[in-house]
Design an enzyme around this catalytic site. Sequence first.
Site, PDB file in Angstrom:
ATOM      1  N   GLU A   1     -29.652 -10.882 -17.092  1.00  0.00           N
ATOM      2  CA  GLU A   1     -30.567 -10.347 -18.127  1.00  0.00           C
ATOM      3  C   GLU A   1     -29.550  -9.563 -18.980  1.00  0.00           C
ATOM      4  O   GLU A   1     -29.285  -8.441 -18.484  1.00  0.00           O
ATOM      5  CB  GLU A   1     -31.655  -9.408 -17.694  1.00  0.00           C
TER       6      GLU A   1
ATOM      7  N   HIS B   1     -31.294  -9.089 -11.024  1.00  0.00           N
ATOM      8  CA  HIS B   1     -30.910  -9.264 -12.508  1.00  0.00           C
ATOM      9  C   HIS B   1     -29.466  -8.753 -12.605  1.00  0.00           C
ATOM     10  O   HIS B   1     -29.174  -7.476 -11.895  1.00  0.00           O
ATOM     11  CB  HIS B   1     -31.861  -8.431 -13.375  1.00  0.00           C
TER      12      HIS B   1
ATOM     13  N   HIS C   1     -29.766  -1.108 -14.332  1.00  0.00           N
ATOM     14  CA  HIS C   1     -30.264  -0.020 -14.221  1.00  0.00           C
ATOM     15  C   HIS C   1     -29.694   0.719 -12.778  1.00  0.00           C
ATOM     16  O   HIS C   1     -29.797   1.807 -12.727  1.00  0.00           O
ATOM     17  CB  HIS C   1     -31.651  -0.369 -13.755  1.00  0.00           C
TER      18      HIS C   1
ATOM     19  N   GLU D   1     -39.740  -4.028 -10.313  1.00  0.00           N
ATOM     20  CA  GLU D   1     -38.217  -3.517 -10.511  1.00  0.00           C
ATOM     21  C   GLU D   1     -38.150  -2.315 -10.921  1.00  0.00           C
ATOM     22  O   GLU D   1     -38.829  -1.704 -12.042  1.00  0.00           O
ATOM     23  CB  GLU D   1     -37.974  -4.583 -12.117  1.00  0.00           C
TER      24      GLU D   1
ATOM     25  N   ASP E   1     -31.653  -4.407 -10.585  1.00  0.00           N
ATOM     26  CA  ASP E   1     -30.924  -4.890 -11.584  1.00  0.00           C
ATOM     27  C   ASP E   1     -29.685  -4.087 -11.938  1.00  0.00           C
ATOM     28  O   ASP E   1     -29.666  -2.659 -11.825  1.00  0.00           O
ATOM     29  CB  ASP E   1     -32.142  -4.756 -12.904  1.00  0.00           C
TER      30      ASP E   1
ATOM     31  N   GLU F   1     -36.143   4.158 -19.901  1.00  0.00           N
ATOM     32  CA  GLU F   1     -37.077   3.105 -20.407  1.00  0.00           C
ATOM     33  C   GLU F   1     -38.327   3.191 -19.589  1.00  0.00           C
ATOM     34  O   GLU F   1     -39.222   2.610 -20.018  1.00  0.00           O
ATOM     35  CB  GLU F   1     -36.418   1.645 -20.210  1.00  0.00           C
TER      36      GLU F   1
ATOM     37  N   ARG G   1     -24.529  -3.747 -20.415  1.00  0.00           N
ATOM     38  CA  ARG G   1     -25.476  -4.829 -20.479  1.00  0.00           C
ATOM     39  C   ARG G   1     -24.846  -5.982 -21.303  1.00  0.00           C
ATOM     40  O   ARG G   1     -25.635  -6.929 -21.417  1.00  0.00           O
ATOM     41  CB  ARG G   1     -26.676  -4.344 -21.194  1.00  0.00           C
TER      42      ARG G   1
HETATM   43  C1  LER Z   1     -36.464  -5.903 -17.369  1.00  0.00           C
HETATM   44  O1  LER Z   1     -36.246  -6.788 -16.395  1.00  0.00           O
HETATM   45  C2  LER Z   1     -35.610  -4.638 -17.602  1.00  0.00           C
HETATM   46  O2  LER Z   1     -34.595  -4.701 -17.080  1.00  0.00           O
HETATM   47  C3  LER Z   1     -35.891  -3.691 -18.631  1.00  0.00           C
HETATM   48  O3  LER Z   1     -34.593  -3.154 -18.931  1.00  0.00           O
HETATM   49  C4  LER Z   1     -36.884  -4.266 -19.682  1.00  0.00           C
HETATM   50  O4  LER Z   1     -36.870  -2.998 -20.627  1.00  0.00           O
HETATM   51 MN    MN Z   2     -34.136  -6.334 -15.492  1.00  0.00          MN
END
Ligand code: LER
Ligand code: MN
Length: 269
Positions: free
Chosen positions: A243, A208, A185, A149, A182, A155, A214
């Site tokens: 998520e 995700h 992100h 990922e 995701d 992060e 979020r």
């Molecule tokens: C984990 O799937 C993720 O998206 C991160 O933001 C974890 O900190």
């Molecule tokens: Mn994620």
Amino acid sequence: MKLSAAVSTPDAKFSALALKGDFDEIFALVKRHGLHGAEIHVRDPRDVDAGQINELKHRHGLEIPAIGTGRAFGEDGLCFSDPDPAVRRAAVARIKSHADLAHALGSHIIIGLILGKNPRTPEIEKNAADCMRECADYAADRGVDLFVEPINRYETGFIITAHDCLSFFETVDRPNCKVLLDTFHMNIEEADICATIRMAGARIGHVHVADSNRWHPGAGHIDFEQILAALHEVNYAGFLSAEMFPNPDPETAIAGMAAHLRPMLERLR
Ligand code: LER
Ligand code: MN
């Protein structure tokens, strides 16, 4: 494409998990909202009873599309890019035990934060790639894929974009390594989310979903209609796993995600 939600036990520190608590109650709630799966985030497989989770999975008629491993970094500091070889060895041992759990549950494992926050230098990349190969080979023998990922710059420091991930795959060189995209992100790091989806194409193993803030899809400004169309175009048939923050409350988040995405999926049929 099928819908799922990321869940964990009540002690999990990671906040973008809409549901934390007893898996029997959580799986029932997920099922009640018509989702097909629950992605479980596990700190250490020794904390959970695989037989009991398998029984719950069958009883509630759900799949477990993926097992999140980031808690091993967030709570125990285990990491594939750590300069200390003892930490890397412990991280590999932990991920192998996640692969055993994934095998028992018919699932796959997520490699995200466990890559660490170190910047990508040649030495760091070599250390991380060596850990990845050892885990990928162990997982392949058990029919398990590694979903790697890209995580936003605030992060992590290692793999931030899908392009970073695909170039890392060239070094790792193992076919059971797939990209996990995701949307939260991607909204921060990718210049063009749909172009990235088309570029990653058949290497996409898991997705995700969360909106720009979020919260659940539909609560921010990400255009999910376009994203789902791009995933459909590249024949992605896996899970859209939420998520997301449990906002305004866990059940409203699950209901909001399903209400926003399900009609879009129906329009693609
Ligand atoms: C984990 O799937 C993720 O998206 C991160 O933001 C974890 O900190
Ligand atoms: Mn994620």
